[in-house]
Design an enzyme around this catalytic site. Structure first.
Site, PDB file in Angstrom:
ATOM      1  N   ASN A  13       0.805  -1.212   0.000  1.00  0.00           N
ATOM      2  CA  ASN A  13       0.000   0.000   0.000  1.00  0.00           C
ATOM      3  C   ASN A  13       0.846   1.273   0.000  1.00  0.00           C
ATOM      4  O   ASN A  13       0.401   2.305  -0.481  1.00  0.00           O
ATOM      5  CB  ASN A  13      -0.930  -0.019   1.234  1.00  0.00           C
ATOM      6  CG  ASN A  13      -1.680   1.267   1.398  1.00  0.00           C
ATOM      7  OD1 ASN A  13      -2.502   1.630   0.572  1.00  0.00           O
ATOM      8  ND2 ASN A  13      -1.383   1.985   2.476  1.00  0.00           N
TER       9      ASN A  13
ATOM     10  N   TYR B  40       5.278   8.998 -10.638  1.00  0.00           N
ATOM     11  CA  TYR B  40       4.236   8.248  -9.926  1.00  0.00           C
ATOM     12  C   TYR B  40       3.476   7.331 -10.898  1.00  0.00           C
ATOM     13  O   TYR B  40       3.269   6.156 -10.622  1.00  0.00           O
ATOM     14  CB  TYR B  40       3.273   9.222  -9.245  1.00  0.00           C
ATOM     15  CG  TYR B  40       2.151   8.550  -8.490  1.00  0.00           C
ATOM     16  CD1 TYR B  40       2.370   8.035  -7.212  1.00  0.00           C
ATOM     17  CD2 TYR B  40       0.890   8.429  -9.049  1.00  0.00           C
ATOM     18  CE1 TYR B  40       1.347   7.425  -6.513  1.00  0.00           C
ATOM     19  CE2 TYR B  40      -0.142   7.822  -8.356  1.00  0.00           C
ATOM     20  CZ  TYR B  40       0.091   7.315  -7.091  1.00  0.00           C
ATOM     21  OH  TYR B  40      -0.924   6.696  -6.403  1.00  0.00           O
TER      22      TYR B  40
ATOM     23  N   LYS C  59       3.304   3.160 -10.780  1.00  0.00           N
ATOM     24  CA  LYS C  59       2.055   2.405 -10.631  1.00  0.00           C
ATOM     25  C   LYS C  59       1.818   1.498 -11.841  1.00  0.00           C
ATOM     26  O   LYS C  59       1.317   0.376 -11.704  1.00  0.00           O
ATOM     27  CB  LYS C  59       0.868   3.346 -10.402  1.00  0.00           C
ATOM     28  CG  LYS C  59       0.937   4.065  -9.058  1.00  0.00           C
ATOM     29  CD  LYS C  59       0.935   3.068  -7.898  1.00  0.00           C
ATOM     30  CE  LYS C  59       0.918   3.744  -6.549  1.00  0.00           C
ATOM     31  NZ  LYS C  59       0.741   2.812  -5.441  1.00  0.00           N
TER      32      LYS C  59
END
Length: 183
Positions: A82, A147, A151
């Site tokens: 997470n 980012y 991901k």
């Protein structure tokens, strides 16, 4: 989750804290990592979880952590990746350090943790690995190429690991919770 061991990275974020609480309520032995939010980590510890302060950008700290975790857990039933960082900037203004930090925390750390804890996941099989991803992985976000790339890398890694580990009874999947209010 009674009798099962759960590890959640980024356990003091809004979503991470929810994962920790739900896993505790379900009877799991819950471990979590955090980086800065000491107050929330102590609150989760008081609920019965076990927190570890960990800088996921530092592979040496990850190695030290996994040794400590192994001394406390003999099997790992659920691993939830997470934790994530952002350093938003357009590519023109983004430094190499900002690129490396975000890919280090968001992509390399899940690789390292999964690899180093894989034998514990095998012991607990059937077990599960979840990568918390973002729609940025498929759509991109202005000013967040680091980012978005991290991901997207998690999505690809999950697809590959699902093929590698599925036959060994380790479920690997991505969860995209969407945009939410946090902090």
């Amino acid at each position: 989750l009674s009798g099962k061991t759960v590890l959640i990275t980024g356990g003091t974020s809004t979503l991470g804290s929810a994962f920790v609480r739900i896993a505790l309520e379900a009877g799991g032995a819950v471990f979590f990592t955090y980086y800065e939010n000491q107050d929330r980590a102590q609150a989760l510890d008081r609920l019965g979880a076990k927190g570890f302060r960990l800088n996921l950008a530092d592979p040496r700290e990850i190695d030290t952590f996994q040794k400590e975790f192994r001394s406390q857990a003999k099997a790992l039933h659920v691993l939830i990746h997470n934790a994530a960082r952002t350093r938003d900037s357009t590519l023109q203004n983004m430094t190499e350090e900002e690129w490396d930090e975000i890919l280090g925390v968001n992509l390399k750390a899940p690789y390292l943790l999964t690899k180093k804890l894989l034998s514990l996941l095998f012991r607990a099989s059937p077990s599960k690995i979840f990568f918390i991803v973002s729609r940025a992985a498929l759509q991109g976000i202005f000013g967040a190429s680091n980012y978005s790339a991290s991901k997207a890398g998690l999505v690809a890694m999950a697809k590959s690991l699902a093929q590698e580990l599925g036959r060994k009874e380790i479920l690997v999947n991505c969860v995209n919770p969407g945009f939410m209010k946090s902090r």
